[in-house]
Write a protein that holds these residues in place. Structure first.
Motif, PDB file in Angstrom:
ATOM      1  N   PRO A 103      21.004 -43.121  -3.485  1.00 53.36           N
ATOM      2  CA  PRO A 103      21.759 -42.816  -4.710  1.00 53.36           C
ATOM      3  C   PRO A 103      20.869 -42.651  -5.934  1.00 53.36           C
ATOM      4  O   PRO A 103      21.129 -41.792  -6.770  1.00 53.36           O
ATOM      5  N   GLU A 104      19.812 -43.495  -6.026  1.00 52.37           N
ATOM      6  CA  GLU A 104      18.989 -43.442  -7.234  1.00 52.37           C
ATOM      7  C   GLU A 104      18.189 -42.153  -7.338  1.00 52.37           C
ATOM      8  O   GLU A 104      17.728 -41.778  -8.407  1.00 52.37           O
ATOM      9  N   ALA A 161      18.626 -47.041 -10.051  1.00 49.00           N
ATOM     10  CA  ALA A 161      17.262 -47.172  -9.517  1.00 49.00           C
ATOM     11  C   ALA A 161      16.576 -48.460  -9.978  1.00 49.00           C
ATOM     12  O   ALA A 161      15.424 -48.452 -10.380  1.00 49.00           O
ATOM     13  N   GLY A 209      26.336 -41.402  -3.021  1.00 50.04           N
ATOM     14  CA  GLY A 209      25.311 -41.881  -2.097  1.00 50.04           C
ATOM     15  C   GLY A 209      25.455 -43.347  -1.748  1.00 50.04           C
ATOM     16  O   GLY A 209      24.645 -43.894  -1.008  1.00 50.04           O
ATOM     17  N   LEU A 210      26.469 -44.014  -2.292  1.00 52.46           N
ATOM     18  CA  LEU A 210      26.670 -45.422  -1.952  1.00 52.46           C
ATOM     19  C   LEU A 210      27.317 -45.556  -0.577  1.00 52.46           C
ATOM     20  O   LEU A 210      27.249 -46.603   0.049  1.00 52.46           O
ATOM     21  N   LEU A 247      27.333 -42.867 -12.564  1.00 49.32           N
ATOM     22  CA  LEU A 247      28.570 -43.328 -11.930  1.00 49.32           C
ATOM     23  C   LEU A 247      29.268 -44.322 -12.846  1.00 49.32           C
ATOM     24  O   LEU A 247      28.646 -45.263 -13.334  1.00 49.32           O
ATOM     25  N   ARG A 259      26.371 -45.439 -20.485  1.00 45.73           N
ATOM     26  CA  ARG A 259      25.332 -45.929 -19.571  1.00 45.73           C
ATOM     27  C   ARG A 259      25.101 -44.928 -18.432  1.00 45.73           C
ATOM     28  O   ARG A 259      23.970 -44.737 -17.980  1.00 45.73           O
ATOM     29  N   ILE A 312      22.607 -39.012 -10.346  1.00 45.16           N
ATOM     30  CA  ILE A 312      24.033 -39.096 -10.671  1.00 45.16           C
ATOM     31  C   ILE A 312      24.241 -40.214 -11.681  1.00 45.16           C
ATOM     32  O   ILE A 312      23.475 -41.161 -11.746  1.00 45.16           O
ATOM     33  N   TYR A 336      32.253 -41.830  -3.567  1.00 46.59           N
ATOM     34  CA  TYR A 336      31.115 -42.705  -3.270  1.00 46.59           C
ATOM     35  C   TYR A 336      30.143 -42.050  -2.287  1.00 46.59           C
ATOM     36  O   TYR A 336      28.962 -42.394  -2.263  1.00 46.59           O
ATOM     37  N   LYS A 349      20.714 -41.425 -18.789  1.00 50.35           N
ATOM     38  CA  LYS A 349      19.511 -40.951 -18.094  1.00 50.35           C
ATOM     39  C   LYS A 349      19.623 -39.471 -17.739  1.00 50.35           C
ATOM     40  O   LYS A 349      18.877 -38.972 -16.897  1.00 50.35           O
ATOM     41  N   ARG A 352      21.941 -50.117  -8.233  1.00 53.77           N
ATOM     42  CA  ARG A 352      21.337 -49.205  -7.244  1.00 53.77           C
ATOM     43  C   ARG A 352      21.337 -47.780  -7.757  1.00 53.77           C
ATOM     44  O   ARG A 352      20.340 -47.068  -7.657  1.00 53.77           O
ATOM     45  N   VAL A 353      22.482 -47.372  -8.312  1.00 52.39           N
ATOM     46  CA  VAL A 353      22.576 -46.011  -8.845  1.00 52.39           C
ATOM     47  C   VAL A 353      21.535 -45.813  -9.943  1.00 52.39           C
ATOM     48  O   VAL A 353      20.973 -44.738 -10.089  1.00 52.39           O
TER      49      VAL A 353
END
Lengths: 353, 305
Positions: free
Chosen positions: A76-77, B198, A55-56, A83, A150, A81, A51, A154, B195-196
């Protein structure tokens, strides 16, 4: 994307101000394009480490680099990454397609392209036909794949998986771990997954990072770590059935167990702990170590002999022998020990001698 | 055999509740239906001159107060419920993201729920007082002349505005409590995942929080509509038994359908009034039921259980 952790420390503070050091001065370099298993018993800090890479969580000390880029203070965004959470965290009110497309909508990918990329990802993980289902209508293994799709849709720089197999039944676990390996190979994405299951980690990882109590114990290719454990913890943690830990001594550069000489080791005379892998015992009428068999477990491929512990009645030793030896409980069997299947550890520190 | 025995046992355990419900709920319910169809019912003599199918309903509907009551009830319902649900939702989301003093804020927002409606009504009547009221004082700071909200000869629209403010506020506490508990039961990992990926804050609210909270929102909306259709306490708390600001005419009354029922009951000794009260309550029941059925239809598509 090579990932470097430099002296990472994470301290959790409880309400009563007591502190727990979850990760302690962790230094790891994760090579680009490989599948890495973060392995350790529960509470060893492996998920915390994952984590922090995501970045959480923010480390109290130390820096995290993706390539040359310092991402320690990055949200994190912005890290690029993907997750996969332990319980997948699929949005229950969205279909599979909507779930996979969700990250793309956020970065304003045009609808047509998003649909196409979602379908490609779904096909890659083998759920292309289930796009209109809701997560509840899927099995655990299928949900897992949706979560991976998912995370990958990206095109992240790094894929992180938290205990990816722990919610699956035994049979699915075998299939899914092959699947993860395949997906990683096909995409070539740097992948880190967390597990407490040593078999799972060893079977698919290119490299494993073994942790205990927030401290890195050993890093390396699974076979190297298994064959050459740095300390007692590593030796004990890897291998099923686990390694046999037997009190012994070194005298005149010879290793003795239960008074029998099993091999040589150049070290000063002292009491030691000798670890012998179950497969390191060879039946040999001229062998030096004689053991009385307490019980025999047959599984067909080979046979496990259970030997009563010399010191502690509660524990027992396990020896794996060829199934051709028809051994009965109560038999006294003589063994010699493979040179490279036993390790000698310092009694106090657990360090390998 | 065993099943029979356990059925008997179940009946035995349910008996106290069933007896009480029969006496105080089921019997009055059926009796109300019965009364609504009696012709010229004399409450004191317990006698009637046969049955009438629509006579009592006609009397209710042709009563000039009925139109006023329908108008008031509709306005209270369709304005106060959406506003209070939305406001409660926003406050809950805000409260849920507050880290410090969350408990204190929760207590403050829950206080109205444990406070007596009549007492709150009186407090609100004072807030809206033309000369000494808090609201006019604050408006005065911005150079706005005192407005006669609920005082002597106050206009219907001013009085209704005050009533709506009070209704919305009074309904917030319970809604916030339900929404908060719903929000706190949403798995935190959904938010980590968002959050991950965005996800902007507004999209987190509209695409994740609200859908996951939709069962609660549905429950609150349905019960709020039912509650608002039955509005009465709030009006009596603010305006007293006349149900309107002092000095105003009955056409400016804030009477609701439940108010109509009580009005009829107050004259129950007059011929047929009891039946009119029963008929009015059945009209209210029908409106409420139709509306709830519509909402349940909508929920099939919009609520994610």
């Amino acid at each position: 994307m090579e990932i470097t952790l430099k002296e990472i420390t994470k301290i959790f503070q409880a309400k009563d101000k007591s502190e727990t050091v979850a990760v302690n001065k962790l230094d790891i370099t994760i090579p680009s394009g490989k599948l890495i298993g973060l392995l350790g018993p529960s509470g060893c800090g492996k998920s915390t480490t994952l984590y922090m890479i995501a970045g959480l969580l923010t480390p109290n000390e130390g820096r995290i680099y993706f390539g040359d880029e310092d991402v320690t203070d990055m949200a994190p965004e912005d890290r690029g990454i993907g997750l996969v959470f332990q319980n997948y965290a699929l949005y229950p009110h969205m279909t599979v397609r909507q779930n996979i497309m969700f990250p793309l909508e956020n970065i304003k990918v045009p609808k047509q392209e998003a649909l196409q990329r979602a379908q490609e990802m779904a096909d890659l993980v083998g759920i292309g036909e289930l796009m209109n289902r809701k997560p509840k209508q899927l099995s655990g293994g299928q949900q897992q794949r949706v979560a991976i799709a998912r995370a990958l849709v990206k095109k992240p720089r790094v894929l992180l998986l938290d205990e990816p197999l722990s919610n699956l039944d035994a049979r699915l676990r075998l299939a899914t771990r092959e699947e993860i390996k395949r997906i990683q190979r096909e995409t070539g994405i740097t992948t880190i997954f967390v597990t407490h299951d040593q078999e799972e980690a060893m079977s698919i990882s290119d490299e494993i990072v073994l942790m205990d109590l927030g401290v890195k114990q050993q890093v390396g290719e699974p076979q190297d770590v298994y064959d050459d454990p740095y300390n007692l913890f590593v030796a004990k943690f890897l291998g099923t059935p686990p390694i046999n830990m037997i009190p012994g001594e070194i005298k005149n550069n010879q290793v003795f167990v239960k008074g029998a000489k099993i091999g040589g080791k150049v070290a000063k005379n002292q009491d030691v702990v000798v670890g012998i892998r179950p497969e390191g015992f060879n039946i040999d009428p001229k062998g030096s170590l004689e053991l009385e068999v307490y019980m025999v477990e047959t599984i067909g491929r080979d046979t496990t002999l259970i030997i009563k512990n010399f010191e502690d009645e509660e524990k027992s030793y396990r020896v794996i022998v060829d199934a051709r030896h028809r051994i009965q409980p109560g038999d006294k069997v003589k063994f010699n020990i493979d040179e490279d299947k036993f390790y000698v550890f310092n009694q106090e520190t657990g360090e390998r001698l | 055999m065993l099943e029979k025995q356990s059925n008997l046992k179940a009946l035995f355990y349910l008996a106290p509740a069933m007896v009480l419900l029969s006496v105080f709920t089921f019997y009055p319910l059926f009796n109300a239906f019965f009364l609504a169809f009696l012709k010229d019912y004399e409450f004191l003599l317990r006698s009637a001159r046969g049955f009438t199918i629509l006579g009592n309903f006609k009397n209710v509907i042709t009563d000039p107060d009925f139109g006023i009551a329908m108008k008031n009830t509709s306005i209270i319902t369709f304005i106060s419920v959406p506003i209070s649900v939305i406001v409660a939702l926003l406050i809950s989301v805000a409260l849920n993201s507050v880290k410090k003093l969350q408990g204190a804020f929760q207590t403050i927002f829950f206080l109205p729920y444990v406070t007596n409606a009549i007492a709150i009504g009186m407090a609100f009547a004072f807030i809206f007082h033309a000369d000494y009221g808090l609201l006019n004082t604050i408006l005065g700071w911005f150079g706005i002349n005192p407005i006669n909200w609920v005082g002597l000869n106050a206009s219907w629209s001013n009085a209704m505005f005050a009533l709506l403010v009070y209704t919305v506020w009074g309904g917030l506490a319970f809604k916030i409590m339900v929404f908060l508990s719903g929000l706190q039961s949403i798995d935190k990992q959904y938010y980590d995942a968002a959050r991950v990926d965005a996800t902007p804050r507004r999209r987190v609210l509209t695409r994740i929080t609200i859908p996951l909270l939709s069962p609660m929102i549905f429950y609150i909306t349905v019960t709020s509509f039912i509650g608002a259709f039955k509005a009465y306490r709030t009006i009596i708390g603010m305006f007293g038994e006349t149900l309107r600001p002092p000095g105003t005419l009955s056409k400016d009354s804030l009477i609701t359908i439940v108010g109509l029922v009580y009005d009829a009951l107050a004259h129950a000794d007059a011929t047929g009034k009891m039946s009119e009260a029963a008929a009015a309550s059945i009209i209210l029941f029908s409106i409420t039921m139709i509306f709830t059925l519509i909402q349940m239809q909508i929920s099939k598509r919009r609520v994610h259980f």
